[in-house]
Design a protein around this motif. Structure first.
Motif, PDB file in Angstrom:
ATOM      1  N   GLY A 424      16.664   0.252  -3.298  1.00 53.89           N
ATOM      2  CA  GLY A 424      16.332   1.566  -3.838  1.00 53.89           C
ATOM      3  C   GLY A 424      15.166   1.546  -4.798  1.00 53.89           C
ATOM      4  O   GLY A 424      14.960   2.503  -5.556  1.00 53.89           O
ATOM      5  N   THR A 425      14.361   0.482  -4.776  1.00 61.36           N
ATOM      6  CA  THR A 425      13.205   0.393  -5.679  1.00 61.36           C
ATOM      7  C   THR A 425      11.919   0.868  -5.017  1.00 61.36           C
ATOM      8  O   THR A 425      10.896   1.028  -5.704  1.00 61.36           O
ATOM      9  CB  THR A 425      13.026  -1.052  -6.158  1.00 61.36           C
ATOM     10  OG1 THR A 425      12.852  -1.907  -5.017  1.00 61.36           O
ATOM     11  CG2 THR A 425      14.250  -1.516  -6.937  1.00 61.36           C
ATOM     12  N   ALA A 426      11.944   1.072  -3.693  1.00 51.97           N
ATOM     13  CA  ALA A 426      10.723   1.474  -2.995  1.00 51.97           C
ATOM     14  C   ALA A 426      10.335   2.900  -3.385  1.00 51.97           C
ATOM     15  O   ALA A 426      11.186   3.743  -3.675  1.00 51.97           O
ATOM     16  CB  ALA A 426      10.920   1.364  -1.494  1.00 51.97           C
ATOM     17  N   LEU A 427       9.019   3.155  -3.376  1.00 54.07           N
ATOM     18  CA  LEU A 427       8.477   4.467  -3.708  1.00 54.07           C
ATOM     19  C   LEU A 427       7.631   4.990  -2.554  1.00 54.07           C
ATOM     20  O   LEU A 427       6.982   4.212  -1.847  1.00 54.07           O
ATOM     21  CB  LEU A 427       7.609   4.399  -4.965  1.00 54.07           C
ATOM     22  CG  LEU A 427       8.279   3.940  -6.262  1.00 54.07           C
ATOM     23  CD1 LEU A 427       7.220   3.796  -7.348  1.00 54.07           C
ATOM     24  CD2 LEU A 427       9.364   4.905  -6.684  1.00 54.07           C
ATOM     25  N   ILE A 428       7.649   6.305  -2.359  1.00 55.94           N
ATOM     26  CA  ILE A 428       6.700   6.948  -1.457  1.00 55.94           C
ATOM     27  C   ILE A 428       5.625   7.581  -2.347  1.00 55.94           C
ATOM     28  O   ILE A 428       5.873   8.591  -3.019  1.00 55.94           O
ATOM     29  CB  ILE A 428       7.382   8.009  -0.578  1.00 55.94           C
ATOM     30  CG1 ILE A 428       8.455   7.361   0.302  1.00 55.94           C
ATOM     31  CG2 ILE A 428       6.355   8.730   0.294  1.00 55.94           C
ATOM     32  CD1 ILE A 428       9.172   8.332   1.208  1.00 55.94           C
ATOM     33  N   CYS A 429       4.444   6.955  -2.354  1.00 58.46           N
ATOM     34  CA  CYS A 429       3.356   7.401  -3.230  1.00 58.46           C
ATOM     35  C   CYS A 429       2.325   8.238  -2.498  1.00 58.46           C
ATOM     36  O   CYS A 429       1.550   8.962  -3.132  1.00 58.46           O
ATOM     37  CB  CYS A 429       2.663   6.191  -3.874  1.00 58.46           C
ATOM     38  SG  CYS A 429       3.774   5.174  -4.867  1.00 58.46           S
ATOM     39  N   TYR A 430       2.295   8.115  -1.171  1.00 53.12           N
ATOM     40  CA  TYR A 430       1.330   8.860  -0.370  1.00 53.12           C
ATOM     41  C   TYR A 430       2.056   9.441   0.840  1.00 53.12           C
ATOM     42  O   TYR A 430       2.983   8.851   1.375  1.00 53.12           O
ATOM     43  CB  TYR A 430       0.181   7.949   0.094  1.00 53.12           C
ATOM     44  CG  TYR A 430      -0.666   7.428  -1.038  1.00 53.12           C
ATOM     45  CD1 TYR A 430      -1.822   8.100  -1.412  1.00 53.12           C
ATOM     46  CD2 TYR A 430      -0.299   6.279  -1.727  1.00 53.12           C
ATOM     47  CE1 TYR A 430      -2.607   7.630  -2.466  1.00 53.12           C
ATOM     48  CE2 TYR A 430      -1.067   5.815  -2.776  1.00 53.12           C
ATOM     49  CZ  TYR A 430      -2.220   6.496  -3.148  1.00 53.12           C
ATOM     50  OH  TYR A 430      -2.978   6.030  -4.186  1.00 53.12           O
ATOM     51  N   ASP A 431       1.596  10.594   1.264  1.00 56.16           N
ATOM     52  CA  ASP A 431       2.180  11.186   2.452  1.00 56.16           C
ATOM     53  C   ASP A 431       1.476  10.653   3.698  1.00 56.16           C
ATOM     54  O   ASP A 431       0.598   9.793   3.617  1.00 56.16           O
ATOM     55  CB  ASP A 431       2.125  12.713   2.388  1.00 56.16           C
ATOM     56  CG  ASP A 431       0.696  13.246   2.313  1.00 56.16           C
ATOM     57  OD1 ASP A 431      -0.250  12.513   2.682  1.00 56.16           O
ATOM     58  OD2 ASP A 431       0.523  14.404   1.885  1.00 56.16           O
ATOM     59  N   ALA A 432       1.865  11.194   4.882  1.00 56.37           N
ATOM     60  CA  ALA A 432       1.312  10.687   6.139  1.00 56.37           C
ATOM     61  C   ALA A 432      -0.180  10.951   6.266  1.00 56.37           C
ATOM     62  O   ALA A 432      -0.860  10.305   7.071  1.00 56.37           O
ATOM     63  CB  ALA A 432       2.056  11.307   7.314  1.00 56.37           C
ATOM     64  N   LYS A 433      -0.718  11.890   5.475  1.00 56.78           N
ATOM     65  CA  LYS A 433      -2.155  12.186   5.516  1.00 56.78           C
ATOM     66  C   LYS A 433      -2.909  11.490   4.399  1.00 56.78           C
ATOM     67  O   LYS A 433      -4.043  11.836   4.077  1.00 56.78           O
ATOM     68  CB  LYS A 433      -2.364  13.698   5.428  1.00 56.78           C
ATOM     69  CG  LYS A 433      -1.784  14.455   6.614  1.00 56.78           C
ATOM     70  CD  LYS A 433      -2.033  15.951   6.477  1.00 56.78           C
ATOM     71  CE  LYS A 433      -1.456  16.690   7.673  1.00 56.78           C
ATOM     72  NZ  LYS A 433      -1.689  18.170   7.570  1.00 56.78           N
ATOM     73  N   PRO A 439       5.016  13.334  -8.951  1.00 58.27           N
ATOM     74  CA  PRO A 439       5.277  11.904  -9.123  1.00 58.27           C
ATOM     75  C   PRO A 439       5.752  11.261  -7.824  1.00 58.27           C
ATOM     76  O   PRO A 439       6.209  11.970  -6.921  1.00 58.27           O
ATOM     77  CB  PRO A 439       6.382  11.898 -10.170  1.00 58.27           C
ATOM     78  CG  PRO A 439       7.124  13.181  -9.930  1.00 58.27           C
ATOM     79  CD  PRO A 439       6.083  14.173  -9.501  1.00 58.27           C
ATOM     80  N   PRO A 440       5.672   9.941  -7.703  1.00 54.15           N
ATOM     81  CA  PRO A 440       6.149   9.257  -6.493  1.00 54.15           C
ATOM     82  C   PRO A 440       7.645   9.515  -6.266  1.00 54.15           C
ATOM     83  O   PRO A 440       8.410   9.746  -7.210  1.00 54.15           O
ATOM     84  CB  PRO A 440       5.871   7.785  -6.794  1.00 54.15           C
ATOM     85  CG  PRO A 440       4.798   7.802  -7.829  1.00 54.15           C
ATOM     86  CD  PRO A 440       5.066   9.020  -8.673  1.00 54.15           C
ATOM     87  N   ILE A 441       8.031   9.488  -5.016  1.00 52.08           N
ATOM     88  CA  ILE A 441       9.420   9.761  -4.638  1.00 52.08           C
ATOM     89  C   ILE A 441      10.137   8.440  -4.381  1.00 52.08           C
ATOM     90  O   ILE A 441       9.735   7.672  -3.498  1.00 52.08           O
ATOM     91  CB  ILE A 441       9.484  10.647  -3.379  1.00 52.08           C
ATOM     92  CG1 ILE A 441       8.764  11.977  -3.614  1.00 52.08           C
ATOM     93  CG2 ILE A 441      10.941  10.889  -2.972  1.00 52.08           C
ATOM     94  CD1 ILE A 441       8.656  12.824  -2.365  1.00 52.08           C
ATOM     95  N   PRO A 442      11.191   8.139  -5.154  1.00 53.72           N
ATOM     96  CA  PRO A 442      11.961   6.922  -4.839  1.00 53.72           C
ATOM     97  C   PRO A 442      12.737   7.109  -3.540  1.00 53.72           C
ATOM     98  O   PRO A 442      13.260   8.191  -3.268  1.00 53.72           O
ATOM     99  CB  PRO A 442      12.905   6.771  -6.034  1.00 53.72           C
ATOM    100  CG  PRO A 442      13.027   8.151  -6.604  1.00 53.72           C
ATOM    101  CD  PRO A 442      11.720   8.844  -6.334  1.00 53.72           C
ATOM    102  N   VAL A 443      12.794   6.099  -2.730  1.00 51.46           N
ATOM    103  CA  VAL A 443      13.500   6.174  -1.454  1.00 51.46           C
ATOM    104  C   VAL A 443      14.491   5.027  -1.365  1.00 51.46           C
ATOM    105  O   VAL A 443      14.161   3.881  -1.668  1.00 51.46           O
ATOM    106  CB  VAL A 443      12.517   6.160  -0.255  1.00 51.46           C
ATOM    107  CG1 VAL A 443      11.669   4.902  -0.257  1.00 51.46           C
ATOM    108  CG2 VAL A 443      13.265   6.287   1.057  1.00 51.46           C
ATOM    109  N   HIS A 444      15.708   5.363  -0.979  1.00 50.46           N
ATOM    110  CA  HIS A 444      16.779   4.368  -0.914  1.00 50.46           C
ATOM    111  C   HIS A 444      17.424   4.454   0.467  1.00 50.46           C
ATOM    112  O   HIS A 444      18.200   5.365   0.746  1.00 50.46           O
ATOM    113  CB  HIS A 444      17.812   4.643  -2.007  1.00 50.46           C
ATOM    114  CG  HIS A 444      18.831   3.557  -2.152  1.00 50.46           C
ATOM    115  ND1 HIS A 444      19.915   3.659  -2.976  1.00 50.46           N
ATOM    116  CD2 HIS A 444      18.918   2.320  -1.593  1.00 50.46           C
ATOM    117  CE1 HIS A 444      20.642   2.567  -2.911  1.00 50.46           C
ATOM    118  NE2 HIS A 444      20.057   1.737  -2.076  1.00 50.46           N
TER     119      HIS A 444
END
Length: 763
Positions: A424-433, A439-444
Motif C-alpha cells: 500500500g505504499t505505491a502512489l499514482i502520480c501521473y494519469d494515463a496522459k 496530490p498523488p493517489i495512494p493505491v493498495h
C-alpha cells in the motif's frame, strides 16, 4: 493410455487445474420399496453385505475405498458396517462369464469420455435485469465420467456421477489456439462460465422458465403443473435445454438431464436386477425411483432430489482463498487482499449498463456483445492486463521511497512494484496522459500479480462458492462474505493449508493445491474419498430429515384434530376413549420416528476434527438438525397439551361426579324432608288419637294396655325421628342449601330458555 468404456485403463493422476464434480441423486427406502414391493430395511446389513460380496466389481470398489473411509470415520455399527459401495454399469457377470478379481479391479476404474457442448450465447435473470452473455463461439469441453452407488443403512440408495474436467491442461478437444485470446485463457471467461454453468445444471437459480413454457403450465382446469427436464421437458432455461452431452467420438448428444436419466435407468437395472436379484420393472418405473422436488428458486421447475460436490485441484485458486504475503510467506487476511480499488472498474462497468445516470434502469444488459450490438460490454474491458502493462510502461505507479529532485520515481522492476502495491505504499502520480496528479493517489492492491490484477479470479470464486452465475455483478463486501469458508475458520487451521471448503444449501466445494487422498480416490470415485464421505452422509441425513418432517407433519395434523376434539368436547366416557386413541397416535408417531429416522440418521462419526467440523456445518446450513428438532418440539407441545386436556377432562369428570353426588344428596335430603313432613302428619294424627303419654286408666282392659304401649312407642319414635331430621338439617345445611340453589338456578335457566326470542315475535 486413457480408458473409454470399451478400452483398457490405467491409474489417473490428479493434475493441477482440474475440477471434479460429483452429482448425487437420492432414492429413499420407501420409494424403492413401493416400486419393488420389497423393503430393504428389513435387514439391510445382511442383504446389502451379501450382495456386495457376490458382486466382485463392488467388492473391489469396497477394498479400494473403504480403508480410506475407515481412516476418518467410525463406521462400526453393532460390529458391522451400515453402508456399502456398489459399482455402477457392471452386471452380475463379465461378458457372459464370471468375474475375475483382475477384471473387476479394472472395471471399477473405467471412465466414459464425454464432450460438453455449450452454446456461445445464454442468458439469465437477476435483480430484475436479464443479462445476455456471448462467449463468441461454442464451447466444447472434454469431460470424463465415473459412476457408482452408495447403499445406506435404511435401504436408501444414492447414485453418483463424477465428472472430471481438466481446464488447466486439456480444456477443449481442439488444438490450442495459435494466438493469445482471453476467451481461451484457462483462467478466462470461457472456463469461468463453463464451471458456473455446471452448477446451474443441478441448481438452476437465477433463471426463469421461458415465456411459452410458462404459459403452458396452467392446465385447462386451472391446476398448476411442473416442467421436468429429467422427463424430457423443454424449460426455456438455456443450461437445461441447450447444453449437449455427447459421447466422445460421436456426433449425437442429449440434454444433460436426459443423459443422466439414461445412465440412471441403465445402471439401476443392472444393480437392482442382476446384483440385488429383484424383479426389474420397465424404464418408466425405474426413472420414477428418484423423488421429484420443486426447485423453489425457479417456480414451475422440478428436478430429481440431488446434491453436488465440487473438489477443485488448483494451486492458483487455493492461494487466492488462503493468501500469503509474497515477501514473508505468512498468511494474510482475505480482507487485506480483496480491496475496493480492485473492483471499482468492474462495478462501474456493470452500473453503466444497468443503472445509467440518464434514463430508467435497464431491463436487459449484454456481456461480451457482438460488434454493433448496443448496449453491450465487450470482454476486452474486463481484461486489465494491458491497462496495467501500459501504466507500468509510462510510470503511473511511483515509489515514494525513491525520490529524485523531489519527484517520486517509477519502480525499477516488477517485483518492486508488486511489493509496493501489496504494502500500500505505491502512489499514482501521473494519469494515463502523463498529466501530474496533485496530490498523488495512494493505491493498495495486494492481489496484484505480474502482468495483471487477479481481481477477476476473486469475482469468479466468490460467485462460484455461492452458486451465482452473475458473479461480475458484485461489490467488495459480497466478495468477502462469499470467500469466507466453513473451513478453516481459525488462523491455526489456515496455517495448516490443507484445504479450504465452502458450502451452500445445494452443494459443497473444496479447493486443494494437491491431495494424496484425491490421487487415490479419483481413480475410483472421481473425487476425494474424505470429502465424498462428508457429502454423502450429509446428503442422506438431509433427505431423511425432510421425509421425517413431511411424514410427521401429516400425522401431526391428525393428532392436532384429535386434540381439538378433546378440547371442545364434553367430558364423557367416549371422550376418554378418544383421549386414549390420541395417546396411542402420539406413541405410534414416536415409534415411527425411531424406526424410520433416529435409527438410520448418521451421527457425527468422523474421527478427525476437520471432517467433523465440516459435517456439523453442513447439517446446520441445510437445516438437517432443526427439521427433526422442530418436529420433535411440535410433538412435545401437542403431547403436553393432550396431557393437560386429559387432566382437565379428569378434573371435569371429578367435578361432574361430585355434582351428581351433591344432587343425589339433595334428592335424598328432599325425600327425607318429605318423609319427615309425612311423619309429622302421621304423628299429628297419632297425637290426636293419643293425646298424652302415661299409664292407661284403671278400667282399661287388655286392649287399653296394648294401645297404651303402641301410643307411647309412637310418641318416642316420632320424637326420635324428628330429632334426627333436625340434626341432619343442621349438619348438612350448606349442602342442602347449595343443592336447592342449584335446582332453582336450573329451573330459572330452563324457564328463560323457553321464552321466545325478541326477533321471533310472539310465540
Amino acid at each position: 493410455m486413457r480408458m473409454t468404456e470399451t478400452g483398457g485403463n490405467t491409474f489417473d493422476r490428479a493434475y493441477d487445474g482440474t475440477a471434479y464434480w460429483t452429482l448425487s441423486l437420492y432414492v429413499d427406502a420407501e420409494r424403492l420399496a413401493g416400486v419393488y414391493n420389497k423393503d430393504l430395511r428389513e435387514d439391510p446389513g445382511k442383504t446389502l453385505r451379501a450382495a456386495q460380496l457376490r458382486h466382485l466389481p463392488s467388492f473391489a470398489l469396497r477394498n479400494a475405498i473403504d480403508p480410506l473411509f475407515n481412516d476418518i470415520a467410525d463406521r462400526d455399527f453393532f460390529g458391522r458396517p451400515r453402508d456399502f459401495l456398489f459399482a455402477a454399469g457392471q452386471g452380475a457377470a463379465n461378458s457372459g462369464s464370471a468375474w475375475t478379481f483382475d477384471a473387476a479391479a479394472n472395471a471399477i476404474r473405467t471412465e466414459t469420455e464425454l464432450v460438453f457442448e455449450v452454446p456461445p450465447d445464454f442468458s439469465w435473470v437477476t435483480e430484475g435485469v436479464r443479462f445476455h452473455c456471448d462467449l463468441k463461439r461454442q464451447l466444447k469441453r472434454r469431460v470424463r465420467l465415473r459412476r457408482f452407488w452408495f447403499a445406506h443403512s435404511d435401504g436408501a440408495l444414492s447414485y453418483h456421477l463424477s465428472f472430471e474436467h481438466r481446464y488447466g491442461r486439456e480444456a477443449e478437444p481442439e488444438a490450442a489456439p495459435k494466438r493469445r485470446d482471453i476467451l481461451r485463457d484457462p483462467y478466462g471467461m470461457q472456463t469461468f462460465y463453463f464451471l458456473s454453468l455446471l452448477q446451474k445444471l443441478a441448481a438452476p437459480k437465477e433463471f426463469v422458465l421461458g415465456e411459452e413454457q410458462l404459459a403452458a403450465l396452467i392446465d385447462a382446469d386451472g391446476s398448476e403443473t411442473f416442467l421436468n427436464p429429467f422427463l424430457g421437458h423443454t424449460t426455456g432455461i438455456d443450461p437445461l435445454d441447450r447444453i449437449a452431452v455427447v459421447h466422445a467420438g460421436t456426433k449425437t448428444g442429449s440434454t444433460f438431464w436426459q443423459f443422466v436419466r439414461g445412465q440412471f435407468v441403465g445402471d439401476a437395472r443392472l444393480l437392482l436386477g442382476e446384483v440385488f436379484g429383484l424383479a426389474t420393472p420397465d424404464d418408466a418405473a425405474l426413472a420414477s425411483l428418484p423423488r421429484m422436488t420443486e426447485v423453489i428458486e425457479v417456480p414451475g421447475l422440478m428436478l430429481p432430489r440431488c446434491r453436488y460436490l465440487f473438489h477443485i485441484d488448483d494451486e492458483r485458486f487455493f492461494n487466492r482463498l488462503l493468501p500469503v504475503d509474497p515477501v514473508s510467506q505468512e498468511g494474510l487476511a482475505r480482507k487485506r487482499v480483496v480491496r475496493e480499488q480492485c473492483f471499482v472498474p468492474f462495478r462501474d462497468m456493470i452500473d453503466e449498463m444497468t443503472r445509467p445516470e440518464q434514463g430508467p434502469p435497464a431491463r436487459e444488459a449484454w456481456l461480451g456483445a457482438k460488434r454493433g450490438q448496443e448496449p453491450g460490454l465487450a470482454w476486452s474491458k474486463f481484461d486489465l492486463t494491458k491497462t496495467y502493462e501500459e501504466w507500468i510502461r509510462i510510470g503511473v505507479f511511483r515509489d515514494p521511497d525513491n525520490v529524485i529532485d523531489n519527484e517520486a520515481q517509477p519502480y525499477p522492476n516488477e517485483p518492486a512494484l508488486k511489493r509496493g502495491l501489496h504494502d500500500g505504499t505505491a502512489l499514482i502520480c501521473y494519469d494515463a496522459k502523463d498529466q501530474p496528479i496533485d496530490p498523488p493517489i495512494p493505491v493498495h492492491i495486494p492481489a496484484y500479480e505480474t502482468g495483471r490484477a487477479d481481481c477477476l479470479d476473486y469475482l469468479f470464486l466468490s460467485g462460484f462458492n455461492q452458486n451465482i452465475i452473475d458473479w461480475l455483478n458484485q461489490d467488495t463486501s459480497e466478495i468477502l462474505d462469499s470467500i469466507d469458508p466453513i473451513y478453516p475458520t481459525e488462523d491455526v487451521q489456515a496455517d495448516e493449508r490443507f484445504f479450504v471448503r465452502y458450502a451452500n444449501h445445494r452443494g459443497m466445494i473444496t479447493y486443494v493445491a494437491g491431495s494424496r487422498s484425491l490421487e487415490i480416490g479419483n481413480d475410483y470415485l472421481g473425487t476425494c474419498p474424505y470429502a465424498f464421505l462428508i457429502h454423502v452422509l450429509a446428503l442422506h441425513n438431509e433427505f431423511l430429515a425432510r421425509d421425517h418432517e413431511e411424514r410427521s407433519a401429516n400425522k401431526l395434523v391428525d393428532i392436532d384434530a384429535r386434540v381439538h376434539e378433546l378440547r371442545d368436547g364434553k367430558a364423557d366416557e367416549a371422550l376418554l376413549d378418544s383421549s386414549q386413541q390420541l395417546e396411542t397416535a402420539i406413541n405410534d408417531l414416536k415409534l415411527d420416528s425411531y424406526r424410520k429416522y433416529e435409527r438410520h440418521r448418521y451421527l457425527n462419526i468422523f474421527r478427525y476434527d476437520t471432517e467433523a467440523e465440516v459435517f456439523e456445518k453442513l447439517a446446520e446450513l441445510r437445516g438437517t438438525d432443526w427439521r427433526g428438532e422442530a418436529m420433535d418440539k411440535a410433538l412435545q407441545t401437542l403431547e403436553e397439551y393432550a396431557r393437560d386436556l386429559d387432566r382437565r377432562q379428569a378434573k371435569a369428570l371429578e367435578v361432574e361426579q361430585r355434582g351428581r353426588d351433591e344432587r343425589l344428596g339433595a334428592l335424598i335430603a328432599a325425600v327425607g324432608v318429605i318423609s319427615g313432613v309425612g311423619t309429622l302428619f302421621s304423628l299429628a294424627d297419632f297425637v290426636q288419637k293419643h293425646p298424652r303419654l302415661g299409664v292407661p286408666s284403671a278400667g282399661a282392659g287388655a286392649g287399653g294396655w296394648a294401645g297404651w304401649l303402641l301410643g307411647n312407642f309412637g310418641w318416642l319414635f316420632g320424637l326420635f325421628g324428628l330429632g334426627i331430621l333436625v340434626l341432619l338439617a343442621v349438619l348438612y345445611r350448606r349442602e342442602i342449601l347449595r343443592a336447592l340453589r342449584q335446582l332453582f338456578v336450573r329451573a330459572d335457566h330452563a324457564g328463560r330458555n323457553s321464552l321466545p326470542d325478541k326477533d321471533d315475535g310472539p310465540a
